[in-house]
Scaffold this active site. Structure first.
Site, short mmCIF file in Angstrom:
data_model
loop_
_atom_site.label_atom_id
_atom_site.label_comp_id
_atom_site.label_asym_id
_atom_site.label_seq_id
_atom_site.Cartn_x
_atom_site.Cartn_y
_atom_site.Cartn_z
N HIS A 150 0.83 -1.21 0.00
CA HIS A 150 0.00 0.00 0.00
C HIS A 150 0.86 1.26 0.00
O HIS A 150 0.41 2.33 -0.41
CB HIS A 150 -0.92 0.02 1.22
CG HIS A 150 -1.98 -1.04 1.18
ND1 HIS A 150 -1.78 -2.30 1.68
CD2 HIS A 150 -3.25 -1.01 0.69
CE1 HIS A 150 -2.88 -3.01 1.50
NE2 HIS A 150 -3.78 -2.25 0.90
N ASP A 180 -4.58 -6.07 -7.86
CA ASP A 180 -4.83 -5.38 -6.60
C ASP A 180 -5.05 -3.91 -6.95
O ASP A 180 -4.79 -3.47 -8.08
CB ASP A 180 -3.63 -5.56 -5.67
CG ASP A 180 -4.02 -5.50 -4.19
OD1 ASP A 180 -5.13 -5.01 -3.88
OD2 ASP A 180 -3.21 -5.92 -3.35
#
Length: 483
Positions: free
Chosen positions: A177, A248
């Protein structure tokens, strides 16, 4: 139209509680709508949003509903089922299937047709900051068995499953992230440890596989999400996978802060991805930026039109399966398989039995973005068992340890932390508090690592779902089974 093909490859989110106008206009043509925690204020919001969006089209809704720590539908009050670590620790495939069935049945009833789960990573690095209890464990065979069981049970409810994060995110020590993790293993180790769960999921017919924003130098120097070798040569060619490859979220730091959102989207499609997942924050801007980049790449020949058509066709096939999947009805048998698994997985060291209402100290670190600010609470389960806390204190650093010791004078002291070994300040907090109060109890809701937190009374429950905290309360009040 090419614009329609591009939209079909996009899984798009929004940050508001209700779909904004731009989103409702775009939704009928999208590959899917992804619901995130900020969209779901109460458990019934998923069904409400599905009904609202289905007024305009039969768009398919997707969600990350792993159970345990990663929940979207139950973001505000905690998942009613435990996550994968507990299922792996219990090692009962019947319980794993029953938990996945419960999740899938709830999603189906709420109008959600695509679950971006399970996590089938082998968590071979205990210090992993983003996987941890989301994994079934560190043993490839165990993870493979439970991954296959979970996928089959989910798809038997008529909800498409998604094995993630290919080629494996379990051996990372940084969070994709925020940056680009590197998996430092050779190809032989990757094939022995990290590949088998994906093979198992594919063999039972998993409808989608999610890519990881990680680099495995032994396989390719590009992030897996943008690697033709991994997505086309290995996943399609070697493994024969014919379902949807979904990325993702492309607005994660590993891609957005590296090659950039638009170029990353184009590179993912060129590498063999079919569906491009986007986050909720700044949803319209993300949608427009990716859409513009992909259209431009087709126009200038950077992205072959046939590759875009192929991607859209695969997504459409998955959506058609979701829309036609029969509703199996209520598959529950009246038991609570998640609670049973959580009881079996719990571990106790020392004597955690409370002698009265405790002071509960919550060590609250910033959670990773996969988990978000999802709810967890020990005070409620203790109260339900007739031992309400005298006081609940929240710490985000060690500045108030003296005040905690003062508040707990003459009362039991319970310290709750998530992944205490990974946070130096939490390690220090437990060291100081247990040093002054040898009777204090640590309730660890992260990955159990008793070899690191190696002193004092300790209860390890392997997750932050409601069953995990209920089991902790049972063990503290003397009513629980002592593993």
């Amino acid at each position: 139209m090419i614009e329609d093909l591009v939209d079909r490859t996009l899984l798009v989110g929004f940050e508001e509680p209700d779909p904004p106008d731009w989103f409702r206009r775009a939704a009928p043509g999208l590959g899917g709508v992804v619901l995130y925690g900020q969209n779901l204020r109460v458990d019934t919001d998923a069904a409400r949003l599905a009904a609202l969006l289905h007024q305009d089209s039969d768009v398919v809704l997707a969600v990350d509903e792993e159970g345990g720590d990663v929940t979207r539908v139950h973001y505000r009050n905690g998942s009613p089922v435990p996550g994968n670590y507990v299922l792996g620790a219990a090692d009962d495939e019947g319980l794993t299937g029953a938990v996945a069935t419960r999740i899938g049945s709830g999603l189906r009833a709420a109008g959600i047709g695509w679950n971006l789960a399970p996590d089938v990573d082998v968590n071979s690095a205990p210090e992993n900051p983003v996987i941890g209890v989301r994994s079934f464990g560190a043993d490839p065979d165990l993870v493979s068995r439970h991954a296959a069981t979970w996928v089959l049970a989910m798809e038997n409810t008529g909800v498409a499953a998604c094995a993630k994060h290919f080629p494996g995110h379990g051996d990372t020590r940084s969070d994709s992230h925020y940056g680009l993790p590197v998996v430092d293993c050779d190809e032989a180790e990757w094939r022995r440890v990290h590949l088998p769960p994906f093979v198992a999921a594919i063999e039972v017919g998993v409808r989608s596989v999610m890519t990881a924003h990680v680099v495995v130098p032994a396989l390719d120097d590009r992030p897996a999400t943008m690697s033709p070798k991994l997505l086309t040569d290995v996943l399609r060619g070697e493994l024969g996978y014919q379902g949807v490859i979904v990325t993702d979220a492309l607005d994660m730091g590993a891609i957005k802060d590296g090659v950039g959102l638009g170029p990353g989207a184009v590179a993912a499609l060129r590498a063999g991805a079919d569906a491009l997942c986007l986050g909720a924050i700044g949803g319209e801007g993300l949608y427009q930026e990716v859409r513009t980049a992909v259209l431009a790449a087709v126009d200038d020949g950077t992205l072959p039109l046939r590759r875009l058509e192929e991607a859209a066709e695969r997504v459409e096939a998955l959506l058609a399966w979701v829309r036609k999947a029969p509703d199996p009805g209520d598959l529950s048998d009246g038991t609570d398989p998640g609670l049973e698994a959580a009881r079996r997985a719990a571990r106790v060291f020392g004597d955690p039995l409370l002698t009265g209402p405790p002071v509960v100290v919550e060590l609250r670190a910033t959670p990773n973005l996969a988990v978000g600010e999802a709810y967890w609470d020990l005070a409620g389960p203790l109260t339900e068992r007739g031992v309400p806390p005298h006081e609940v204190l929240r710490l985000t650093d060690n500045s108030e340890l003296s005040a905690v010791l003062t508040a707990a004078q003459g009362r039991p002291l319970v310290v709750v932390g998530r992944d205490v070994p990974r946070h130096p300040w939490q390690q220090k907090a437990w060291h100081v508090l247990s040093g002054q109060r040898p009777d204090a109890v640590l309730v660890e809701i992260g990955l159990p690592r008793p070899d690191v937190t190696a002193h004092g009374q300790r209860v390890f429950v392997g997750g932050a779902g409601r069953p995990n905290l209920q089991v902790a309360a049972e063990l503290l009040t003397g009513a629980g089974h002592r593993p």
